[in-house]
Design an enzyme around this catalytic site. Structure first.
Site, PDB file in Angstrom:
ATOM      1  N   LYS A  55       0.201   5.071   8.580  1.00 31.22           N
ATOM      2  CA  LYS A  55       0.914   5.356   7.321  1.00 31.22           C
ATOM      3  C   LYS A  55      -0.087   5.641   6.205  1.00 31.22           C
ATOM      4  CE  LYS A  55       1.738   1.782   4.980  1.00 31.22           C
ATOM      5  NZ  LYS A  55       1.136   0.953   3.940  1.00 31.22           N
ATOM      6  N   LYS A  97      -7.060   1.973  -3.188  1.00 33.45           N
ATOM      7  CA  LYS A  97      -6.678   1.423  -1.877  1.00 33.45           C
ATOM      8  C   LYS A  97      -6.658   2.511  -0.800  1.00 33.45           C
ATOM      9  CE  LYS A  97      -4.996  -1.361   1.223  1.00 33.45           C
ATOM     10  NZ  LYS A  97      -5.927  -2.190   1.990  1.00 33.45           N
ATOM     11  N   THR A 119       0.859  -1.190   0.000  1.00 30.79           N
ATOM     12  CA  THR A 119       0.000   0.000   0.000  1.00 30.79           C
ATOM     13  C   THR A 119       0.892   1.235   0.000  1.00 30.79           C
ATOM     14  OG1 THR A 119      -1.700  -1.164   1.246  1.00 30.79           O
ATOM     15  CG2 THR A 119      -1.851   1.245   1.172  1.00 30.79           C
TER      16      THR A 119
HETATM   17  P1  NAP Z   1       4.519  -6.246   7.843  1.00 36.81           P
HETATM   18  O1  NAP Z   1       4.175  -7.539   8.462  1.00 36.81           O
HETATM   19  O2  NAP Z   1       4.958  -5.109   8.694  1.00 36.81           O
HETATM   20  O3  NAP Z   1       5.624  -6.512   6.710  1.00 36.81           O
HETATM   21  C1  NAP Z   1       6.315  -5.456   6.097  1.00 36.81           C
HETATM   22  C2  NAP Z   1       7.337  -6.021   5.131  1.00 36.81           C
HETATM   23  O4  NAP Z   1       8.118  -4.929   4.603  1.00 36.81           O
HETATM   24  C3  NAP Z   1       8.330  -6.982   5.776  1.00 36.81           C
HETATM   25  O5  NAP Z   1       8.709  -7.955   4.834  1.00 36.81           O
HETATM   26  C4  NAP Z   1       9.500  -6.049   6.098  1.00 36.81           C
HETATM   27  O6  NAP Z   1      10.742  -6.719   6.255  1.00 36.81           O
HETATM   28  C5  NAP Z   1       9.512  -5.206   4.865  1.00 36.81           C
HETATM   29  N1  NAP Z   1      10.265  -3.966   4.999  1.00 36.81           N
HETATM   30  C6  NAP Z   1       9.952  -2.882   5.764  1.00 36.81           C
HETATM   31  N2  NAP Z   1      10.878  -1.920   5.600  1.00 36.81           N
HETATM   32  C7  NAP Z   1      11.799  -2.409   4.723  1.00 36.81           C
HETATM   33  C8  NAP Z   1      12.990  -1.871   4.151  1.00 36.81           C
HETATM   34  N3  NAP Z   1      13.409  -0.629   4.410  1.00 36.81           N
HETATM   35  N4  NAP Z   1      13.682  -2.658   3.303  1.00 36.81           N
HETATM   36  C9  NAP Z   1      13.261  -3.899   3.008  1.00 36.81           C
HETATM   37  N5  NAP Z   1      12.132  -4.467   3.493  1.00 36.81           N
HETATM   38  C10 NAP Z   1      11.408  -3.712   4.357  1.00 36.81           C
HETATM   39  O7  NAP Z   1       3.299  -5.661   7.003  1.00 36.81           O
HETATM   40  P2  NAP Z   1       2.072  -6.401   6.288  1.00 36.81           P
HETATM   41  O8  NAP Z   1       0.910  -6.378   7.197  1.00 36.81           O
HETATM   42  O9  NAP Z   1       2.526  -7.659   5.662  1.00 36.81           O
HETATM   43  O10 NAP Z   1       1.779  -5.299   5.145  1.00 36.81           O
HETATM   44  C11 NAP Z   1       2.536  -5.190   3.942  1.00 36.81           C
HETATM   45  C12 NAP Z   1       1.870  -4.116   3.093  1.00 36.81           C
HETATM   46  O11 NAP Z   1       0.514  -4.503   2.816  1.00 36.81           O
HETATM   47  C13 NAP Z   1       1.792  -2.739   3.763  1.00 36.81           C
HETATM   48  O12 NAP Z   1       1.909  -1.744   2.777  1.00 36.81           O
HETATM   49  C14 NAP Z   1       0.378  -2.744   4.365  1.00 36.81           C
HETATM   50  O13 NAP Z   1      -0.103  -1.422   4.538  1.00 36.81           O
HETATM   51  C15 NAP Z   1      -0.377  -3.516   3.318  1.00 36.81           C
HETATM   52  N6  NAP Z   1      -1.592  -4.222   3.778  1.00 36.81           N
HETATM   53  C16 NAP Z   1      -1.626  -4.883   4.966  1.00 36.81           C
HETATM   54  C17 NAP Z   1      -2.783  -5.545   5.344  1.00 36.81           C
HETATM   55  C18 NAP Z   1      -2.904  -6.278   6.669  1.00 36.81           C
HETATM   56  O14 NAP Z   1      -4.052  -6.516   7.088  1.00 36.81           O
HETATM   57  N7  NAP Z   1      -1.832  -6.671   7.342  1.00 36.81           N
HETATM   58  C19 NAP Z   1      -3.899  -5.561   4.502  1.00 36.81           C
HETATM   59  C20 NAP Z   1      -3.827  -4.917   3.268  1.00 36.81           C
HETATM   60  C21 NAP Z   1      -2.655  -4.239   2.926  1.00 36.81           C
HETATM   61  P3  NAP Z   1      11.179  -7.292   7.709  1.00 36.81           P
HETATM   62  O15 NAP Z   1      10.467  -8.604   7.863  1.00 36.81           O
HETATM   63  O16 NAP Z   1      12.654  -7.418   7.602  1.00 36.81           O
HETATM   64  O17 NAP Z   1      10.755  -6.263   8.719  1.00 36.81           O
END
Ligand code: NAP
Length: 286
Positions: free
Chosen positions: A237, A169, A94
């Site tokens: 965010k 989104k 996102t």
């Molecule tokens: P998350 O569990 O916090 O995962 C974030 C990912 O980004 C991890 O793989 C993290 O790596 C990586 N990352 C963060 N900073 C980085 C950097 N500087 N360099 C390289 N990798 C980096 O988040 P999530 O819930 O899976 O969400 C991922 C995306 O989908 C976000 O944009 C979120 O807004 C969106 N989203 C989430 C949901 C939900 O319900 N969870 C639903 C729809 C959309 P590490 O493992 O090393 O930290």
């Protein structure tokens, strides 16, 4: 089909596993390597760098935290430079529409194709391949990626040109974040009125007034289980991305600005890694 998947957090880990389950060859990379290694048991192949992941892949999927993470991986770590000419990059993170359009431009200058394809649905939908994809980009590119979308989701919406998926989104999430906070404010007032949470939930949640996701989140609020499905820091965010994109479009989102203050307070109180529903700890107190 040879697929690279980068970003294996709450969402990406489940989405990559579903691609492997559907029979695709999936190379996975994550900044914290243990999360990639954990996916070996799901049939994915962990690799050590973004470049290694994308080399020779026909499709590259990114599912990263925010615009900065996306730029770090795609440009800073040479992902786009290592992609094969003609391959398709599907960004599910996102981010704001201008970031998507900038990434699309970076792709185009290297003879790569690009779709922004953020998702609706949380960890449960990701695990059960029930996500909804909001896609921006060329219709033919979407069709070529359909087997991937079908392996990870239940529905794919073609929103328009590149950046339109990200726009849709942000529209989705500005409502989601406010609805979550508004519900907790309502529960807080109900308590002051002497109404039990159960009475309120049973009376209102089945009506058309309540968004369906609150039917799930009620259980987290009732048990104060703030284990993350959608981390609150990502909701904040998205609020900030929406406020900024709205400003660029000439619109002030006054209600969202009020919600931003609540979510910022939650972050400063240590709820950043908690589920979005932990906004209850702030919004229900008035
Ligand atoms: P998350 O569990 O916090 O995962 C974030 C990912 O980004 C991890 O793989 C993290 O790596 C990586 N990352 C963060 N900073 C980085 C950097 N500087 N360099 C390289 N990798 C980096 O988040 P999530 O819930 O899976 O969400 C991922 C995306 O989908 C976000 O944009 C979120 O807004 C969106 N989203 C989430 C949901 C939900 O319900 N969870 C639903 C729809 C959309 P590490 O493992 O090393 O930290």
């Amino acid at each position: 089909m040879e697929i690279a998947f980068l970003g294996l957090g709450i969402m990406g880990s489940r989405m990559a596993a579903n691609l492997a389950r559907a029979g695709h060859a999936v190379r996975v990379w994550n900044r914290t390597a243990e999360k990639a290694e954990a996916l070996a048991s799901s049939g994915c192949t962990p690799v050590d760098s973004p470049k290694q992941a994308v080399a020779g892949a026909k499709f590259v999927v990114t599912m990263l935290a925010d615009p900065q993470a996306l730029q770090d991986v795609a440009l800073g770590q040479g992902m786009v430079d290592a992609m094969a000419a003609g391959s398709l990059w599907i960004d599910c993170s996102t981010v704001d529409p201008s970031t998507s359009r900038r990434m699309a431009q970076e792709a185009a200058t290297r003879d790569l194709k690009f779709l922004d394809a953020p998702v609706s649905g949380s960890s449960g939908a990701a695990a059960n391949a029930k996500l909804v994809f909001f896609v921006g980009g060329d219709a033919q590119d979407l069709e070529s990626a359909r087997p991937l979308f079908e392996a990870m989701g239940a529905r794919t919406v073609h929103a328009g040109a590149q950046g339109a998926g990200a726009s849709l989104k942000l529209v989705n999430n500005l409502f989601l974040a406010q609805a979550q906070a508004a519900w907790s404010e309502a529960l807080g007032l109900a308590e002051k009125f002497g109404l039990s949470q159960e009475t309120v939930n049973e009376a209102i949640l089945p009506t058309h007034v309540a968004p369906a996701f609150l039917g799930f989140k009620r259980f987290k609020i009732e048990s104060r289980d703030w284990s993350p499905e959608f981390p609150l820091k990502h909701a904040l965010k998205d609020i900030r991305l929406a406020l900024s994109a709205a400003k660029d479009a000439g619109m002030d989102l006054t209600q969202l600005a009020a919600a931003e203050a609540l979510y910022a307070q939650a972050l400063s109180r240590g709820f950043g890694d908690a589920d979005i529903s932990a906004i209850h700890e702030i919004a229900s107190r008035g």
